[in-house]
Design a protein around this motif. Structure first.
Motif, PDB file in Angstrom:
ATOM      1  N   LEU A 145       0.884  -1.148   0.142  1.00  0.00           N
ATOM      2  CA  LEU A 145      -0.094   0.078  -0.183  1.00  0.00           C
ATOM      3  C   LEU A 145       0.813   1.399   0.232  1.00  0.00           C
ATOM      4  O   LEU A 145       0.540   2.109  -0.776  1.00  0.00           O
ATOM      5  N   ALA A 146       1.959   1.430   0.834  1.00  0.00           N
ATOM      6  CA  ALA A 146       2.742   2.446   0.833  1.00  0.00           C
ATOM      7  C   ALA A 146       3.450   2.655  -0.655  1.00  0.00           C
ATOM      8  O   ALA A 146       3.760   3.783  -0.920  1.00  0.00           O
ATOM      9  N   ILE A 147       3.863   1.632  -1.332  1.00  0.00           N
ATOM     10  CA  ILE A 147       4.310   1.609  -2.418  1.00  0.00           C
ATOM     11  C   ILE A 147       3.287   2.280  -3.547  1.00  0.00           C
ATOM     12  O   ILE A 147       3.896   3.167  -4.299  1.00  0.00           O
ATOM     13  N   LEU A 148       2.210   1.741  -3.389  1.00  0.00           N
ATOM     14  CA  LEU A 148       1.192   2.260  -4.474  1.00  0.00           C
ATOM     15  C   LEU A 148       1.011   3.879  -4.144  1.00  0.00           C
ATOM     16  O   LEU A 148       0.890   4.472  -5.231  1.00  0.00           O
ATOM     17  N   GLN A 149       1.059   4.193  -2.821  1.00  0.00           N
ATOM     18  CA  GLN A 149       0.920   5.592  -2.608  1.00  0.00           C
ATOM     19  C   GLN A 149       1.907   6.405  -3.145  1.00  0.00           C
ATOM     20  O   GLN A 149       1.777   7.605  -3.455  1.00  0.00           O
ATOM     21  N   GLN A 199       3.586   5.562  -5.704  1.00  0.00           N
ATOM     22  CA  GLN A 199       3.647   5.635  -7.213  1.00  0.00           C
ATOM     23  C   GLN A 199       2.677   6.827  -7.507  1.00  0.00           C
ATOM     24  O   GLN A 199       2.975   7.473  -8.595  1.00  0.00           O
ATOM     25  N   ILE A 200       1.438   6.776  -6.752  1.00  0.00           N
ATOM     26  CA  ILE A 200       0.732   7.826  -7.067  1.00  0.00           C
ATOM     27  C   ILE A 200       1.099   9.269  -6.810  1.00  0.00           C
ATOM     28  O   ILE A 200       1.226  10.383  -7.693  1.00  0.00           O
ATOM     29  N   LYS A 201       1.793   9.388  -5.781  1.00  0.00           N
ATOM     30  CA  LYS A 201       2.461  10.834  -5.454  1.00  0.00           C
ATOM     31  C   LYS A 201       3.500  11.264  -6.637  1.00  0.00           C
ATOM     32  O   LYS A 201       3.219  12.310  -6.953  1.00  0.00           O
ATOM     33  N   GLN A 202       4.356  10.288  -7.044  1.00  0.00           N
ATOM     34  CA  GLN A 202       5.299  10.666  -8.015  1.00  0.00           C
ATOM     35  C   GLN A 202       4.537  10.978  -9.557  1.00  0.00           C
ATOM     36  O   GLN A 202       4.806  12.087 -10.161  1.00  0.00           O
ATOM     37  N   ARG A 203       3.432  10.402  -9.908  1.00  0.00           N
ATOM     38  CA  ARG A 203       2.560  10.833 -10.839  1.00  0.00           C
ATOM     39  C   ARG A 203       1.901  12.208 -10.611  1.00  0.00           C
ATOM     40  O   ARG A 203       1.858  12.878 -11.500  1.00  0.00           O
ATOM     41  N   GLN A 204       1.470  12.406  -9.426  1.00  0.00           N
ATOM     42  CA  GLN A 204       0.876  13.638  -9.274  1.00  0.00           C
ATOM     43  C   GLN A 204       1.613  14.657  -9.273  1.00  0.00           C
ATOM     44  O   GLN A 204       1.407  15.944  -9.963  1.00  0.00           O
ATOM     45  N   GLU A 259      -2.886   7.252 -15.320  1.00  0.00           N
ATOM     46  CA  GLU A 259      -2.022   6.258 -14.430  1.00  0.00           C
ATOM     47  C   GLU A 259      -2.585   6.396 -12.901  1.00  0.00           C
ATOM     48  O   GLU A 259      -2.656   5.361 -12.323  1.00  0.00           O
ATOM     49  N   ILE A 260      -2.883   7.418 -12.617  1.00  0.00           N
ATOM     50  CA  ILE A 260      -3.240   7.796 -11.152  1.00  0.00           C
ATOM     51  C   ILE A 260      -4.447   7.100 -11.110  1.00  0.00           C
ATOM     52  O   ILE A 260      -4.806   6.601  -9.929  1.00  0.00           O
ATOM     53  N   ASP A 261      -5.319   7.151 -11.922  1.00  0.00           N
ATOM     54  CA  ASP A 261      -6.634   6.457 -11.684  1.00  0.00           C
ATOM     55  C   ASP A 261      -6.865   5.002 -11.696  1.00  0.00           C
ATOM     56  O   ASP A 261      -7.383   4.284 -11.064  1.00  0.00           O
ATOM     57  N   VAL A 262      -5.734   4.475 -12.627  1.00  0.00           N
ATOM     58  CA  VAL A 262      -5.605   3.026 -12.463  1.00  0.00           C
ATOM     59  C   VAL A 262      -5.078   2.450 -11.444  1.00  0.00           C
ATOM     60  O   VAL A 262      -5.512   1.614 -10.833  1.00  0.00           O
ATOM     61  N   ILE A 263      -3.969   3.239 -10.862  1.00  0.00           N
ATOM     62  CA  ILE A 263      -3.239   2.796  -9.449  1.00  0.00           C
ATOM     63  C   ILE A 263      -4.297   2.993  -8.228  1.00  0.00           C
ATOM     64  O   ILE A 263      -4.344   2.282  -7.190  1.00  0.00           O
ATOM     65  N   SER A 264      -4.871   4.082  -8.272  1.00  0.00           N
ATOM     66  CA  SER A 264      -6.026   4.430  -7.387  1.00  0.00           C
ATOM     67  C   SER A 264      -7.185   3.366  -6.754  1.00  0.00           C
ATOM     68  O   SER A 264      -7.582   3.167  -5.819  1.00  0.00           O
ATOM     69  N   GLN A 265      -7.331   2.495  -7.983  1.00  0.00           N
ATOM     70  CA  GLN A 265      -8.236   1.351  -7.663  1.00  0.00           C
ATOM     71  C   GLN A 265      -7.721   0.583  -6.467  1.00  0.00           C
ATOM     72  O   GLN A 265      -8.722  -0.173  -6.121  1.00  0.00           O
ATOM     73  N   PHE A 266      -6.459   0.308  -6.259  1.00  0.00           N
ATOM     74  CA  PHE A 266      -6.307  -0.588  -5.339  1.00  0.00           C
ATOM     75  C   PHE A 266      -6.003   0.157  -3.936  1.00  0.00           C
ATOM     76  O   PHE A 266      -5.423  -0.699  -3.023  1.00  0.00           O
ATOM     77  N   LEU A 267      -6.157   1.356  -3.788  1.00  0.00           N
ATOM     78  CA  LEU A 267      -6.249   2.040  -2.516  1.00  0.00           C
ATOM     79  C   LEU A 267      -7.636   1.735  -1.881  1.00  0.00           C
ATOM     80  O   LEU A 267      -8.598   1.826  -2.442  1.00  0.00           O
ATOM     81  N   PRO A 282      -0.567  11.663   3.472  1.00  0.00           N
ATOM     82  CA  PRO A 282       0.275  11.975   4.348  1.00  0.00           C
ATOM     83  C   PRO A 282       0.531  13.356   4.692  1.00  0.00           C
ATOM     84  O   PRO A 282       0.571  14.164   5.706  1.00  0.00           O
ATOM     85  N   ALA A 283       0.258  14.071   3.547  1.00  0.00           N
ATOM     86  CA  ALA A 283       0.533  15.625   3.811  1.00  0.00           C
ATOM     87  C   ALA A 283      -0.615  16.314   4.191  1.00  0.00           C
ATOM     88  O   ALA A 283      -0.752  17.323   4.821  1.00  0.00           O
ATOM     89  N   VAL A 284      -1.741  15.907   3.974  1.00  0.00           N
ATOM     90  CA  VAL A 284      -3.027  16.117   4.682  1.00  0.00           C
ATOM     91  C   VAL A 284      -3.110  15.903   6.103  1.00  0.00           C
ATOM     92  O   VAL A 284      -3.262  16.719   6.732  1.00  0.00           O
ATOM     93  N   ILE A 285      -2.610  14.649   6.347  1.00  0.00           N
ATOM     94  CA  ILE A 285      -2.438  14.329   7.884  1.00  0.00           C
ATOM     95  C   ILE A 285      -1.617  15.468   8.412  1.00  0.00           C
ATOM     96  O   ILE A 285      -2.075  16.060   9.561  1.00  0.00           O
ATOM     97  N   SER A 286      -0.400  15.661   7.934  1.00  0.00           N
ATOM     98  CA  SER A 286       0.533  16.564   8.520  1.00  0.00           C
ATOM     99  C   SER A 286      -0.307  17.843   8.745  1.00  0.00           C
ATOM    100  O   SER A 286       0.079  18.425   9.950  1.00  0.00           O
TER     101      SER A 286
END
Length: 148
Positions: free
Chosen positions: A50-54, A56-61, A82-90, A135-139
């Motif tokens: 899950l951390a890896i998926l996050q 990957q999404i952050k890099q693409r954002q 790509e963000i949409d595809v990866i987000s399916q798994f979160l 994590p940025a929102v949490i921070s």
């Protein structure tokens, strides 16, 4: 079913449907997971995947922001896909209200009194929300709560 198994099944399904762009994105994610497993010589659990998926999404954002700022809509659309595809798994993302409640509860539980406790609070909230919040929102919420 583990997250890695779900990812493999999604690749198979996309291949059968001849959705090659989706297959390409999923294989890249799967390769990143396998590379980390090889480097660490261990099997990753769902939390680590899950951390890896996050990541990957952050890099693409970040890339999406750069492409949009420079007027490269073609590349921005590719990154968004790509963000949409990866987000399916979160897991489903928490609302700001729910996240604020978790932050407030955690601060009370830990007895946090100021910014010196930010690290402890951040770690505890990340554990509780595992993939359900950026994590940025949490921070930002933790800083706001600890300085109030």
């Amino acid at each position: 079913m583990t997250l890695k198994t779900t990812l493999s099944d999604a690749i198979k399904t996309a291949m059968k449907a001849k959705e090659m762009e989706q297959v390409k994105v999923l294989r890249n994610v799967q390769a990143a997971i396998k590379q980390i497993e090889i480097d660490g010589q261990s099997e990753l659990d769902d939390k680590e995947v899950l951390a890896i998926l996050q990541k990957q999404i952050k890099q693409r954002q970040e890339s999406l922001g750069i492409y949009t700022a420079n007027g490269r809509e073609d590349l921005a659309q590719k990154e968004q896909f790509e963000i949409d595809v990866i987000s399916q798994f979160l897991p489903e993302q928490l609302s700001d209200e729910a996240l604020s409640q978790i932050v407030a509860t955690t601060i009370t539980e830990l007895g946090a009194a100021g910014m010196k406790d930010m690290g402890r609070v951040m770690n505890a909230v990340k554990d509780k929300t595992a993939g359900q919040a950026d994590p940025a929102v949490i921070s930002g919420l933790v800083k706001k709560a600890l300085t109030a």
